[in-house]
Every structure is written in structure tokens, then in C-alpha cells.
Motif scaffolding. Structure first.
Motif, PDB file in Angstrom:
ATOM      1  N   GLY A  40      66.673 -24.386  -4.636  1.00 34.90           N
ATOM      2  CA  GLY A  40      67.865 -25.049  -5.174  1.00 34.90           C
ATOM      3  C   GLY A  40      67.580 -26.453  -5.671  1.00 34.90           C
ATOM      4  N   GLU A  66      73.436 -20.260  -0.176  1.00 29.14           N
ATOM      5  CA  GLU A  66      74.364 -19.364  -0.869  1.00 29.14           C
ATOM      6  C   GLU A  66      75.336 -18.767   0.128  1.00 29.14           C
ATOM      7  OE1 GLU A  66      72.534 -16.459  -3.384  1.00 29.14           O
ATOM      8  OE2 GLU A  66      71.613 -17.983  -4.656  1.00 29.14           O
ATOM      9  N   LYS A  67      76.572 -18.603  -0.290  1.00 32.62           N
ATOM     10  CA  LYS A  67      77.608 -18.044   0.581  1.00 32.62           C
ATOM     11  C   LYS A  67      77.501 -16.525   0.616  1.00 32.62           C
ATOM     12  CE  LYS A  67      80.778 -21.834   0.149  1.00 32.62           C
ATOM     13  NZ  LYS A  67      80.276 -22.666   1.150  1.00 32.62           N
ATOM     14  N   VAL A  74      69.520 -16.173   0.508  1.00 25.43           N
ATOM     15  CA  VAL A  74      68.998 -17.403  -0.064  1.00 25.43           C
ATOM     16  C   VAL A  74      69.692 -18.581   0.627  1.00 25.43           C
ATOM     17  CG1 VAL A  74      68.798 -18.756  -2.190  1.00 25.43           C
ATOM     18  CG2 VAL A  74      68.579 -16.265  -2.259  1.00 25.43           C
ATOM     19  N   GLY A  98      74.272 -12.378   1.017  1.00 21.61           N
ATOM     20  CA  GLY A  98      73.112 -12.535   0.156  1.00 21.61           C
ATOM     21  C   GLY A  98      72.411 -11.233  -0.141  1.00 21.61           C
TER      22      GLY A  98
END
Length: 175
Positions: A153, A73-74, A70, A77
Motif C-alpha cells: 500500500g 483491506e476490509k 491483504v 480478502g
């Protein structure tokens, strides 16, 4: 500069599995484009990245594992797997613990797209519906050649995600 997202009506269906442990959210869209064009937008990684909530690590035109992170996101994923292909009619894949099924049907004016998202979290249906609503609007826009914004987001919130979530919540509790 980017173009606005095409407007689409709020509508969909939510069903609980027979064992009560999973839910299926189904959204349908009529797209004024041939099935082959819609199929390409669903399976070519570069095109998927313009509208989907994930960035596929490869084209989705062959069975097998695929990274589906995504944006923003860190870490690596969610992982996914293309599980079913019947070009240009059916694409099914897993996305982490969820199932996604895209069914295409030719119509006199283009293509009917049916997206079914199967998941376990009971609290998420209206949130998922609002997110997919925006993603499918972005898909429609890209098919029209528009330079649509990513709607993941915080960007989704800027495009009416909260209002859509509330409208889907009303739809699912009324039914």
C-alpha cells in the motif's frame, strides 16, 4: 527503528500466454542463503507476513485452501489455495484469480529464487513487478535478519514503488 530494504536491480520477463488471455511475470533473485532457509521464509506464515503482500491464514506447507488477505483491506480478502508443493524446491498457489509459483534452485553461493506471477489484467505488469520487487527485497532483508518495513500500500510508495513501476514499464515496452 527498521532497516532499509536491500537494493536489487530492476529486471524481469513478461510473457503472454498462447491464447492471449493471461500474462506471466517472472522475477529472479540470487539469495545468499541455503534453500532450506528460503523455503522456510516462503512457507511459514509468521515469516511470510514479514515480506509478502498478503497475510496467510496458515503455513503454506500443505496443499489446500488458505486465507490470503491483504493488510489494510476490509473484509475477508482474497482466498488462495496451495496447489503444488515439492519441498524445498517448489511452491505454487492461487491468490484470488492469479497464480504464484516460487521455484528454488541451490547455487554455489546460496539460492536462486524464481517467482512467476500469472494474471489476466494486461494493464498491471509494471505495477505487479514493482510490488514484487519491493516484496522480494523485504524477503532478502528478513533472511539477513534485518527488521525491514512492510512494503504494501502506501508504504510501498514511500519505498520507491512509483519509480520502480516506471522502470519496469520501460523494461517491458523496450523488449
Amino acid at each position: 527503528m527498521t532497516d532499509a530494504l536491500p537494493q536489487q536491480p530492476v529486471g524481469g520477463a513478461l510473457e503472454r500466454s498462447a491464447d492471449g488471455r493471461r500474462w506471466s511475470l517472472t522475477l529472479e533473485r540470487e539469495l545468499a542463503h541455503p534453500v532450506e532457509d528460503v523455503w522456510a521464509a516462503l512457507t511459514e506464515a509468521e515469516r511470510v507476513a514479514r515480506w509478502a503482500p498478503f497475510l496467510p491464514g496458515r503455513d503454506l506447507d500443505a496443499p489446500g485452501e488458505v486465507a490470503l488477505p491483504v493488510p489494510g483491506e476490509k473484509g475477508p480478502g482474497p482466498r488462495g489455495e496451495v496447489t503444488t508443493l515439492d519441498p524445498p524446491r517448489l511452491l505454487a498457489l492461487t491468490w484470488d484469480q492469479d497464480g504464484l509459483r516460487f521455484a528454488l534452485t541451490p547455487t554455489d553461493t546460496g539460492t536462486r529464487l524464481e517467482l512467476t506471477h500469472t494474471f489476466a489484467e494486461q494493464e498491471e505488469p509494471s505495477s505487479f513487478a514493482a510490488g514484487w520487487h519491493l516484496c522480494l527485497a523485504a524477503l532478502a532483508g528478513t533472511l539477513y535478519g534485518l527488521q525491514v518495513p512492510r512494503v504494501v500500500g502506501e508504504s510501498a510508495r514511500a519505498h520507491g514503488w512509483e519509480q520502480l513501476r516506471d522502470q519496469y514499464e520501460d523494461l517491458f515496452t523496450a523488449g
